[in-house]
Enzyme design. Structure first.
Site, PDB file in Angstrom:
ATOM      1  N   GLU A  97       0.827  -1.221   0.000  1.00  0.00           N
ATOM      2  CA  GLU A  97       0.000   0.000   0.000  1.00  0.00           C
ATOM      3  C   GLU A  97       0.853   1.259   0.000  1.00  0.00           C
ATOM      4  O   GLU A  97       0.499   2.266  -0.616  1.00  0.00           O
ATOM      5  CB  GLU A  97      -0.940   0.003   1.201  1.00  0.00           C
ATOM      6  N   ARG A 134       9.636  -6.088   6.345  1.00  0.00           N
ATOM      7  CA  ARG A 134      10.204  -4.847   5.839  1.00  0.00           C
ATOM      8  C   ARG A 134      10.596  -3.895   6.971  1.00  0.00           C
ATOM      9  O   ARG A 134      11.190  -2.861   6.727  1.00  0.00           O
ATOM     10  CB  ARG A 134       9.176  -4.120   4.954  1.00  0.00           C
TER      11      ARG A 134
END
Length: 301
Positions: A97, A134
């Site tokens: 996103e 991440r």
């Protein structure tokens, strides 16, 4: 055997299988990184965010930095999407996103995407895995992600730790942060407190006041530990003294933390000095938490 396979499916395809679908190299990776080949290019307006996205905070400065990288290099790593339920030709973002938001800022008209047929459980699992790997989540968001994996899909702390390459103590320590008052959790999300500072507050008697003092005085984690340490009371009645005894040892505090993480509520252990008996107290804030505790205890019988 068929029943067992069906039960496993009910918990998703499993973290290990899902991780093979998630390539966690950053979108702004170096030019010599070999990008994955996208399944297709999808128009920006055909993509929609995942309502269960564990990441709630998108820092404007980081988005601007990523948008600038995308203007120069493009999106190297495709986002992961699935067909949007009930909307033909539209897609729901499973992972990526932030890249999608930055692509809009960079005025891209379409983005590279990998299209996968995930069910609702797998969508949330992949979103959590991708963000955690991440390191894009703050400590509270990461802890909430672990909690969702445990509560909704039955994953244990050990299973999560093994699949994500993290220690069980890392998982347990983060889960304890969810027992802090909401105002203190907000300080962590906003970057006023580090995870290290927050961990010192888990066993503090007045975490909100201590947190404000840490921020005001800009204390280090070591200084915060001293400030949050329970202070010995000058005068106590004999009955109170016999129950509380001396300051709790590290093993007792660790056990309190483990139990708190397991039930999602504050747990206090008080031992009788020199004896094996004592008292365990579980504090709930709402009737919903009480109902949850009753369900946990009923399931353990």
């Amino acid at each position: 055997m068929a029943e067992k396979r069906e039960m496993r499916r009910g918990l998703g395809r499993g973290l290990s299988a899902l991780m093979s679908d998630v390539d966690v190299r950053p979108a702004e990776a170096e030019a010599d990184t070999t990008p994955r080949t996208p399944d297709r290019m999808i128009p920006i307006e055909k993509l929609f965010p995942n309502k269960d996205q564990p990441r709630r905070t998108f820092t404007p400065d980081q988005l601007n930095e990523l948008a600038e990288s995308i203007r120069v290099k493009g999106i190297i790593q495709p986002i992961i999407v699935r067909p949007r339920p009930g909307s033909e030709g539209e897609f729901e973002i499973v992972a990526g996103e932030r890249r999608w938001r930055a692509a809009q800022m960079a005025q891209l008209h379409e983005v590279p995407a990998l299209v996968r047929e995930f069910d609702d459980i797998e969508v949330l699992e992949v979103a959590i895995i991708e963000n955690i790997q991440r390191a894009d989540l703050n400590s509270i968001e990461e802890a909430a992600g672990y909690k969702q994996l445990m509560n909704r899909f039955g994953h244990t702390q050990e299973k999560i730790a093994e699949a994500l390459g993290k220690s069980r103590s890392h998982i347990a320590n983060l889960l304890r942060l969810l027992n802090l008052p909401e105002s203190v959790q907000t300080m962590v999300v906003e970057g006023q407190l580090t995870a290290g500072h927050a961990r010192t507050l888990v066993t503090a008697e007045n975490p909100e006041e201590v947190a404000k003092e840490i921020v005001r005085r800009r204390l280090s984690v070591r200084q915060a530990e001293q400030l949050a340490k329970p202070q010995p009371q000058k005068e106590q009645s004999p009955s109170r003294t016999s129950l509380a005894g001396s300051e709790k040892d590290a093993d007792t505090r660790a056990l309190e933390g483990d139990l708190s993480a397991a039930v999602g509520m504050k747990v206090a252990i008080q031992n009788q000095p020199g004896q094996e008996n004592g008292k365990l107290t579980i504090s709930y804030r709402t009737f919903e938490e009480l109902d949850k505790l009753c369900a946990i205890l009923s399931a353990a019988r």
